[in-house]
Motif scaffolding. Structure first.
Motif, PDB file in Angstrom:
ATOM      1  N   ASN A 123      19.493  32.145  51.503  1.00 20.72           N
ATOM      2  CA  ASN A 123      19.763  33.499  50.937  1.00 20.72           C
ATOM      3  C   ASN A 123      20.526  34.622  52.015  1.00 20.72           C
ATOM      4  OD1 ASN A 123      19.269  36.430  49.670  1.00 20.72           O
ATOM      5  ND2 ASN A 123      17.690  35.587  48.700  1.00 20.72           N
ATOM      6  N   PRO A 124      21.415  34.544  51.153  1.00 15.46           N
ATOM      7  CA  PRO A 124      21.792  36.286  52.474  1.00 15.46           C
ATOM      8  C   PRO A 124      21.774  37.359  52.369  1.00 15.46           C
ATOM      9  CG  PRO A 124      23.242  36.007  50.246  1.00 15.46           C
ATOM     10  CD  PRO A 124      22.085  34.571  49.516  1.00 15.46           C
ATOM     11  N   ARG A 125      20.852  37.509  51.659  1.00 13.41           N
ATOM     12  CA  ARG A 125      20.000  38.870  51.426  1.00 13.41           C
ATOM     13  C   ARG A 125      18.835  38.556  52.365  1.00 13.41           C
ATOM     14  NH1 ARG A 125      19.428  42.318  46.191  1.00 13.41           N
ATOM     15  NH2 ARG A 125      18.487  43.819  48.125  1.00 13.41           N
ATOM     16  N   ILE A 126      18.834  37.353  53.346  1.00 10.79           N
ATOM     17  CA  ILE A 126      16.883  36.932  54.075  1.00 10.79           C
ATOM     18  C   ILE A 126      17.256  37.033  55.192  1.00 10.79           C
ATOM     19  CG2 ILE A 126      14.766  36.550  54.162  1.00 10.79           C
ATOM     20  CD1 ILE A 126      15.188  34.710  51.368  1.00 10.79           C
ATOM     21  N   ARG A 127      16.873  37.844  56.573  1.00 15.71           N
ATOM     22  CA  ARG A 127      17.157  37.023  57.876  1.00 15.71           C
ATOM     23  C   ARG A 127      16.510  36.335  58.476  1.00 15.71           C
ATOM     24  NH1 ARG A 127      22.313  39.819  58.860  1.00 15.71           N
ATOM     25  NH2 ARG A 127      23.072  40.490  56.076  1.00 15.71           N
ATOM     26  N   TRP A 128      15.914  35.738  59.504  1.00 16.16           N
ATOM     27  CA  TRP A 128      15.180  35.637  60.154  1.00 16.16           C
ATOM     28  C   TRP A 128      15.185  35.543  62.006  1.00 16.16           C
ATOM     29  CZ3 TRP A 128      11.346  32.860  56.997  1.00 16.16           C
ATOM     30  CH2 TRP A 128      11.925  32.209  56.343  1.00 16.16           C
ATOM     31  N   ASP A 129      14.130  35.738  62.478  1.00 17.02           N
ATOM     32  CA  ASP A 129      13.983  35.877  63.715  1.00 17.02           C
ATOM     33  C   ASP A 129      13.199  36.055  63.971  1.00 17.02           C
ATOM     34  OD1 ASP A 129      16.331  36.539  65.485  1.00 17.02           O
ATOM     35  OD2 ASP A 129      16.785  37.889  63.450  1.00 17.02           O
ATOM     36  N   TYR A 130      12.917  36.096  65.540  1.00 23.76           N
ATOM     37  CA  TYR A 130      10.846  35.649  65.558  1.00 23.76           C
ATOM     38  C   TYR A 130      10.876  35.960  67.025  1.00 23.76           C
ATOM     39  CZ  TYR A 130      12.742  31.304  62.819  1.00 23.76           C
ATOM     40  OH  TYR A 130      13.788  31.184  62.345  1.00 23.76           O
ATOM     41  N   LEU A 131       9.388  37.037  66.537  1.00 23.12           N
ATOM     42  CA  LEU A 131       8.901  37.640  67.795  1.00 23.12           C
ATOM     43  C   LEU A 131       7.120  37.330  68.010  1.00 23.12           C
ATOM     44  CD1 LEU A 131       8.971  40.454  68.346  1.00 23.12           C
ATOM     45  CD2 LEU A 131       6.562  40.987  66.780  1.00 23.12           C
ATOM     46  N   PRO A 132       7.607  37.090  69.512  1.00 21.03           N
ATOM     47  CA  PRO A 132       7.077  37.112  70.667  1.00 21.03           C
ATOM     48  C   PRO A 132       5.277  38.060  70.985  1.00 21.03           C
ATOM     49  CG  PRO A 132       8.690  38.192  72.052  1.00 21.03           C
ATOM     50  CD  PRO A 132       8.735  37.983  70.137  1.00 21.03           C
ATOM     51  N   TYR A 133       4.959  37.637  69.974  1.00 16.98           N
ATOM     52  CA  TYR A 133       3.763  39.373  69.961  1.00 16.98           C
ATOM     53  C   TYR A 133       2.171  38.289  69.894  1.00 16.98           C
ATOM     54  CZ  TYR A 133       0.621  42.564  67.562  1.00 16.98           C
ATOM     55  OH  TYR A 133      -0.023  43.613  67.910  1.00 16.98           O
TER      56      TYR A 133
END
Length: 421
Positions: free
Chosen positions: A280-290
């Protein structure tokens, strides 16, 4: 900002529900949309504590008095301090700052800050004036210059931050049994970012890839994304609070959490598979070291603040966000809308617009609709409990696609089959 103030906000809850736009609302939304590219970091400037020159790194590390292996939770905090995720912090909180955040949810400057960021220890060598080389295995991560050492009142900290002092709360259990007796404050100099099985891009890197002129809606989760979650954050793009052509940043936490949660590395694999499947071009994925605290309303503020540093203008607040249950009775520690009400109260000052999540259910007749619509129209709802889902994973039963994506199920089933238990 203690949990006693979380109650009594029910009157504000109605304001979180979508409403028809008036002319003034439409103008305001237009202004917010124009400001999206100008989302300033918390405190006005994105902190970057990384030492860039290799020769300088060697000099800084050589000046240290001793080394320390970071715990998983400490590693997450150090990474988010040195990469700017916890801007405006430039180190761990001293006693004055710690007490101010615990009692008032503010830094000494008056800036909002959800939860204290502290370095705990039992090591008697951690005293003011010492420099410590913080490590992840053989990898040099940062230099910690200790400026303060103090013994915290952990009972008071837990009462203010979690609302309770019972060990039945996972956050209280962590503070009481995992953390050392002393906290140390001081500045950090970053040498290298940690090496992880999942990539955690810095706020600067994430910001660089976000659109310049659109709203960015953050979705926080600590579990695999199933169909209901996907429907929730994609429909959030149509919420009245969000400008046209906004995007969602799905930004899961992949650090330590509750003991019975799925491991971060496994969760990461589910996200990668799902991103490939949905495209989906309107969804970005990134990950948080929390590392999660399960602190309910106050942790919601912490998440909003961190996502602000990553460039987000909006934040989806789910029912019972960052909530937890008693390990003995199973009772919830927070009300289902406490986090939403608290976010609504502090969102304007923080500069992040809360987007209340829809209460979605799956119906035989119309697929996913709101629970209110299902009730009004007398639709037949289908349910699958987490316990039943886990049993089906272990037994190899087919899991309905209305509940979970096939790609996610495959990853989870592989993990279950590989587990000794």
């Amino acid at each position: 900002a203690s949990l006693s103030s979380f109650r009594g906000l029910a009157a504000a809850r109605a304001n979180l529900r979508p409403k028809a736009e008036t002319g003034r609302t439409a103008v305001r939304r237009s202004v917010l949309t124009m400001m999206a590219a100008k989302q300033t970091p918390h405190g006005g400037k994105l902190v970057d504590l990384m030492v860039k020159d290799e020769a300088d790194k060697k000099k800084v590390s050589a000046s240290c008095d001793f080394e320390h292996q970071l715990t998983d939770r400490q590693l997450c905090d150090v990474e988010l301090i040195i990469n700017g995720g916890l801007s405006p912090l430039n180190g761990f909180m001293n006693e004055e700052t710690y007490k101010k955040v615990v009692d008032d949810m503010r830094l000494p400057s008056g800036l909002l800050f959800g939860l204290p960021i502290v370095f705990d220890t039992n090591n008697e060598n951690f005293v003011p004036g010492k420099k410590v080389l913080l490590k992840q295995g053989d990898r040099d991560i940062a230099v910690f210059t200790i400026e303060d050492r103090y013994r915290p009142d952990k009972v008071h900290e837990c009462k203010q931050c979690y609302g309770v002092t019972t060990l039945e709360h996972p956050g209280v259990l962590m503070v009481s049994t995992e953390r050392g007796a002393y906290y140390c404050g001081g500045s950090l100099q970053g040498l290298n970012l940690p090496v992880r099985e999942f990539p955690c891009r810095t706020p600067a890197q994430v910001r660089q890839d976000l659109p310049d002129d659109k709203d960015v809606v953050a979705f926080q989760c600590r579990n695999p994304v199933h169909r209901a979650h996907y429907e929730l954050f994609t429909r959030a793009l149509d919420a009245p609070e969000v400008g046209p052509e906004g995007v969602v940043l799905v930004h899961p936490t992949c650090g330590p959490t509750q003991a019975d949660d799925i491991p971060g590395t496994v969760r990461y694999k589910t996200y990668v598979r799902l991103a490939e499947e949905t495209k989906n071009p309107r969804i970005r994925w990134d990950y948080l070291p929390y590392s999660m605290h399960m602190a309910g309303p106050r942790e919601a503020i912490q998440h909003m603040m961190i996502r602000k540093n990553f460039g987000c203008t909006h934040f989806i607040i789910g029912r019972d966000m960052a909530g937890s249950k008693s390990s003995i009775t199973g009772d919830d520690f927070y009300g289902p809308y406490d986090a939403q009400d608290f976010a609504k109260k502090h969102g304007p000052e923080l500069g992040v617009t809360p987007v209340p999540s829809l209460n979605l259910v799956y119906t035989q007749e119309k697929g996913y609709v709101t629970a209110e619509q299902a009730k009004e129209e007398g639709l037949e709802t289908l349910k699958l409990s987490g316990t039943k889902f886990r049993k089906m994973l272990r037994s190899g039963e087919d899991i309905p696609e209305w509940f979970a994506f096939k790609s996610v199920v495959e990853v989870l089933r592989e993990d279950v089959l590989a587990s000794p238990n």
